[in-house]
Motif scaffolding. Structure first.
Motif, PDB file in Angstrom:
ATOM      1  N   LYS A   1       0.870  -1.074  -0.166  1.00 41.28           N
ATOM      2  CA  LYS A   1       0.074   0.210   0.010  1.00 41.28           C
ATOM      3  C   LYS A   1       0.856   1.252  -0.018  1.00 41.28           C
ATOM      4  O   LYS A   1       0.793   2.143   0.871  1.00 41.28           O
ATOM      5  N   MET A   2       1.706   1.325  -1.124  1.00 39.69           N
ATOM      6  CA  MET A   2       2.615   2.660  -1.106  1.00 39.69           C
ATOM      7  C   MET A   2       2.400   3.101  -2.462  1.00 39.69           C
ATOM      8  O   MET A   2       1.800   2.437  -3.360  1.00 39.69           O
ATOM      9  N   THR A   3       3.030   4.291  -2.745  1.00 39.99           N
ATOM     10  CA  THR A   3       2.910   5.121  -3.918  1.00 39.99           C
ATOM     11  C   THR A   3       4.281   4.976  -4.557  1.00 39.99           C
ATOM     12  O   THR A   3       5.238   5.013  -4.132  1.00 39.99           O
ATOM     13  N   PRO A   4       4.413   5.206  -5.716  1.00 36.28           N
ATOM     14  CA  PRO A   4       5.545   5.640  -6.657  1.00 36.28           C
ATOM     15  C   PRO A   4       6.506   6.616  -5.971  1.00 36.28           C
ATOM     16  O   PRO A   4       7.657   6.398  -5.990  1.00 36.28           O
ATOM     17  N   GLU A   5       6.060   7.503  -5.369  1.00 34.32           N
ATOM     18  CA  GLU A   5       6.635   8.561  -4.894  1.00 34.32           C
ATOM     19  C   GLU A   5       7.417   8.066  -3.567  1.00 34.32           C
ATOM     20  O   GLU A   5       8.457   8.701  -3.254  1.00 34.32           O
ATOM     21  N   ASP A   6       6.930   7.012  -2.902  1.00 39.57           N
ATOM     22  CA  ASP A   6       7.599   6.561  -1.692  1.00 39.57           C
ATOM     23  C   ASP A   6       8.814   5.715  -2.247  1.00 39.57           C
ATOM     24  O   ASP A   6       9.679   5.392  -1.346  1.00 39.57           O
ATOM     25  N   LEU A   7       9.217   5.498  -3.394  1.00 31.21           N
ATOM     26  CA  LEU A   7      10.420   4.943  -3.899  1.00 31.21           C
ATOM     27  C   LEU A   7      11.707   6.061  -4.056  1.00 31.21           C
ATOM     28  O   LEU A   7      12.678   5.506  -4.160  1.00 31.21           O
ATOM     29  N   GLU A   8      11.257   7.024  -3.885  1.00 23.32           N
ATOM     30  CA  GLU A   8      12.440   8.121  -4.046  1.00 23.32           C
ATOM     31  C   GLU A   8      13.143   8.132  -2.296  1.00 23.32           C
ATOM     32  O   GLU A   8      12.438   8.287  -1.410  1.00 23.32           O
ATOM     33  N   VAL A   9      14.461   8.042  -2.489  1.00 18.72           N
ATOM     34  CA  VAL A   9      15.316   8.082  -1.346  1.00 18.72           C
ATOM     35  C   VAL A   9      15.620   9.437  -1.221  1.00 18.72           C
ATOM     36  O   VAL A   9      16.426  10.326  -1.898  1.00 18.72           O
ATOM     37  N   PRO A  10      15.327  10.176  -0.124  1.00 21.46           N
ATOM     38  CA  PRO A  10      15.448  11.487   0.176  1.00 21.46           C
ATOM     39  C   PRO A  10      17.049  11.742   0.993  1.00 21.46           C
ATOM     40  O   PRO A  10      17.392  10.743   1.453  1.00 21.46           O
ATOM     41  N   ILE A  11      17.564  12.781   0.794  1.00 20.12           N
ATOM     42  CA  ILE A  11      18.854  12.998   1.287  1.00 20.12           C
ATOM     43  C   ILE A  11      18.506  13.591   2.575  1.00 20.12           C
ATOM     44  O   ILE A  11      17.856  14.483   2.849  1.00 20.12           O
ATOM     45  N   PRO A  12      19.156  12.824   3.487  1.00 21.73           N
ATOM     46  CA  PRO A  12      18.893  13.285   4.961  1.00 21.73           C
ATOM     47  C   PRO A  12      19.334  14.841   5.246  1.00 21.73           C
ATOM     48  O   PRO A  12      20.457  15.346   4.708  1.00 21.73           O
ATOM     49  N   ARG A  13      18.572  15.470   5.919  1.00 21.22           N
ATOM     50  CA  ARG A  13      18.713  17.015   6.078  1.00 21.22           C
ATOM     51  C   ARG A  13      19.978  17.180   6.872  1.00 21.22           C
ATOM     52  O   ARG A  13      20.497  18.400   6.977  1.00 21.22           O
ATOM     53  N   TYR A  14      20.115  16.269   7.788  1.00 21.10           N
ATOM     54  CA  TYR A  14      21.454  16.538   8.710  1.00 21.10           C
ATOM     55  C   TYR A  14      22.792  16.383   7.942  1.00 21.10           C
ATOM     56  O   TYR A  14      23.706  16.809   8.604  1.00 21.10           O
ATOM     57  N   PHE A  15      22.817  15.953   6.846  1.00 25.23           N
ATOM     58  CA  PHE A  15      24.028  15.743   6.022  1.00 25.23           C
ATOM     59  C   PHE A  15      24.524  17.324   5.660  1.00 25.23           C
ATOM     60  O   PHE A  15      25.662  17.864   6.151  1.00 25.23           O
ATOM     61  N   VAL A  16      23.573  18.081   5.452  1.00 23.57           N
ATOM     62  CA  VAL A  16      23.987  19.431   4.817  1.00 23.57           C
ATOM     63  C   VAL A  16      24.277  20.216   5.991  1.00 23.57           C
ATOM     64  O   VAL A  16      24.866  21.145   6.176  1.00 23.57           O
ATOM     65  N   ARG A  17      23.108  20.071   7.066  1.00 18.84           N
ATOM     66  CA  ARG A  17      23.327  21.063   8.025  1.00 18.84           C
ATOM     67  C   ARG A  17      24.589  20.726   9.107  1.00 18.84           C
ATOM     68  O   ARG A  17      25.122  21.682   9.632  1.00 18.84           O
ATOM     69  N   GLU A  18      24.963  19.620   9.236  1.00 15.36           N
ATOM     70  CA  GLU A  18      26.040  19.170  10.139  1.00 15.36           C
ATOM     71  C   GLU A  18      27.211  19.201   9.330  1.00 15.36           C
ATOM     72  O   GLU A  18      28.323  19.258  10.028  1.00 15.36           O
ATOM     73  N   LYS A  19      27.510  19.296   8.146  1.00 15.83           N
ATOM     74  CA  LYS A  19      28.371  19.393   7.423  1.00 15.83           C
ATOM     75  C   LYS A  19      28.593  20.818   6.535  1.00 15.83           C
ATOM     76  O   LYS A  19      29.424  20.697   5.600  1.00 15.83           O
ATOM     77  N   MET A  20      27.893  21.645   6.813  1.00 15.93           N
ATOM     78  CA  MET A  20      28.055  23.124   6.480  1.00 15.93           C
ATOM     79  C   MET A  20      29.442  23.570   6.320  1.00 15.93           C
ATOM     80  O   MET A  20      29.747  24.142   5.166  1.00 15.93           O
ATOM     81  N   ARG A  21      30.288  23.533   7.621  1.00 13.94           N
ATOM     82  CA  ARG A  21      31.669  24.133   7.400  1.00 13.94           C
ATOM     83  C   ARG A  21      32.338  23.199   6.302  1.00 13.94           C
ATOM     84  O   ARG A  21      33.154  24.149   5.714  1.00 13.94           O
ATOM     85  N   ALA A  22      32.403  21.962   6.268  1.00 12.90           N
ATOM     86  CA  ALA A  22      33.062  21.392   5.163  1.00 12.90           C
ATOM     87  C   ALA A  22      32.855  21.725   3.865  1.00 12.90           C
ATOM     88  O   ALA A  22      33.819  21.560   2.963  1.00 12.90           O
ATOM     89  N   LEU A  23      31.614  21.771   3.627  1.00 16.30           N
ATOM     90  CA  LEU A  23      31.120  22.089   2.211  1.00 16.30           C
ATOM     91  C   LEU A  23      31.489  23.408   1.837  1.00 16.30           C
ATOM     92  O   LEU A  23      31.920  23.659   0.710  1.00 16.30           O
ATOM     93  N   LYS A  24      31.596  24.507   2.858  1.00 12.48           N
ATOM     94  CA  LYS A  24      32.006  25.823   2.468  1.00 12.48           C
ATOM     95  C   LYS A  24      33.329  25.913   2.247  1.00 12.48           C
ATOM     96  O   LYS A  24      33.785  26.485   1.403  1.00 12.48           O
ATOM     97  N   GLU A  25      34.122  25.094   2.919  1.00 12.34           N
ATOM     98  CA  GLU A  25      35.639  25.105   2.733  1.00 12.34           C
ATOM     99  C   GLU A  25      35.906  24.350   1.433  1.00 12.34           C
ATOM    100  O   GLU A  25      36.818  24.913   0.881  1.00 12.34           O
ATOM    101  N   ARG A  26      35.225  23.215   0.936  1.00 17.30           N
ATOM    102  CA  ARG A  26      35.315  22.765  -0.040  1.00 17.30           C
ATOM    103  C   ARG A  26      34.833  23.688  -1.381  1.00 17.30           C
ATOM    104  O   ARG A  26      35.762  23.998  -2.317  1.00 17.30           O
ATOM    105  N   GLU A  27      33.871  24.593  -1.129  1.00 18.42           N
ATOM    106  CA  GLU A  27      33.563  25.505  -2.416  1.00 18.42           C
ATOM    107  C   GLU A  27      34.744  26.620  -2.344  1.00 18.42           C
ATOM    108  O   GLU A  27      35.085  26.890  -3.558  1.00 18.42           O
TER     109      GLU A  27
END
Length: 303
Positions: A110-136
């Motif tokens: 009882k699932m829909t095709p939208e449930d097949l999408e794997v979302p990117i965890p939001r804490y990936f960007v929030r907790e690694k914001m400093r590393a991402l900025k340094e990389r940029e």
């Protein structure tokens, strides 16, 4: 949602994970599956169930405030994501394709095709914001040294003259007035058509119109006939007729139709003759004299 709601969501996800682990690692040793399609169905079912649990845990971890709970949820979430990657690799090795079809399994769960999408965890960007900025910054520095950095120029807005602005405003206002006028005329036209339809529907059909005309004419004809008969009766009774008016016993004059009037002298003569005929009885007039049917002369009786 409140913290208690996310706590209940975490509890439900943890219970679903325990049931899934029991199904994936049963206590009794099962026979190995040889059917390739059946193996894929089993892996796909586990994959979708893990994906559903992953969505719930990611939502809970993003909204929880308690640091100890967040630490526990983070560990479970990391384990679920690792198991998802393992199941995906097993399905790719089994099907030799990265694209899979889960139509039947989605319907069963009882699932829909939208449930097949794997979302990117939001804490990936929030907790690694400093590393991402340094990389940029590092990438921008490398591109600047190599001369490949693109200049980010802000487009300059072109100025508009007052005449051009006034002309645009006039065009817009005239268009607005034209639309209003067209709508007003359309409303008037619709009302006119509605009024014409109502008036055309109120017109009588020929049969009813002929019936109405016949009723009026017959009423007029019968009234004239009755008036004529009344006049003849009054003349017969010897009532006074004066200029189209008849005087009743009370002395009131009643208007009579002039087309049916008879001269007063003639009316008196007719009345006298009728009175004499009634007094003598049934007789016939011969040679200007009244005679009875038995052959005798009426004048002899008077003598």
């Amino acid at each position: 949602m409140s913290q208690s709601s996310y706590g209940r969501m975490w509890d439900a996800a943890q219970g679903a994970l325990e049931y899934l682990l029991e199904d994936e690692y049963p206590t009794m040793q099962l026979h190995p599956q040889k059917d390739r399609m059946q193996v894929f169905q089993t892996l796909a079912t586990f994959y979708l169930r893990y994906l559903k649990i992953f969505r719930a845990l990611e939502e809970v971890y993003d909204q929880l405030v308690h640091p100890q709970k967040r630490r526990v949820v983070h560990q479970v979430l990391e384990g679920v994501m690792g198991r998802l990657v393992e199941l995906k690799n097993e399905m790719v090795e089994l099907e030799y394709s990265e694209f899979h079809f889960f139509d039947d399994i989605l319907q069963d769960l009882k699932m829909t095709p939208e449930d097949l999408e794997v979302p990117i965890p939001r804490y990936f960007v929030r907790e690694k914001m400093r590393a991402l900025k340094e990389r940029e910054k590092m990438l921008a520095h490398i591109l600047a040294k190599g001369g490949r950095q693109e200049d980010k120029t802000v487009p300059v807005l072109q100025s508009m003259s007052i005449e051009r602005a006034m002309w645009l405003l006039q065009v817009s206002e005239r268009a607005r007035q034209g639309r209003l006028r067209a709508h007003f005329m359309k409303t008037i036209r619709q009302e006119e058509q509605r009024r014409l339809q109502s008036s055309s529907s109120s017109i009588l059909d020929p049969d009813r119109a002929a019936t109405c005309i016949q009723k009026v004419w017959r009423g007029y004809r019968d009234r004239r006939r009755v008036q004529k008969e009344c006049l003849e009766e009054m003349i017969f009774l010897g009532r006074e007729v004066d200029g189209g008016k008849e005087r009743t016993r009370s002395g009131r004059l009643v208007t009579l139709p002039t087309s049916d009037l008879v001269a007063p002298g003639r009316a008196t003569l007719d009345y006298e003759a009728t009175k004499e005929k009634t007094a003598r009885g049934p007789s016939e007039r011969r040679d200007g004299r009244w005679a009875h049917k038995d052959g005798s002369n009426g004048n002899d009786r008077n003598e």
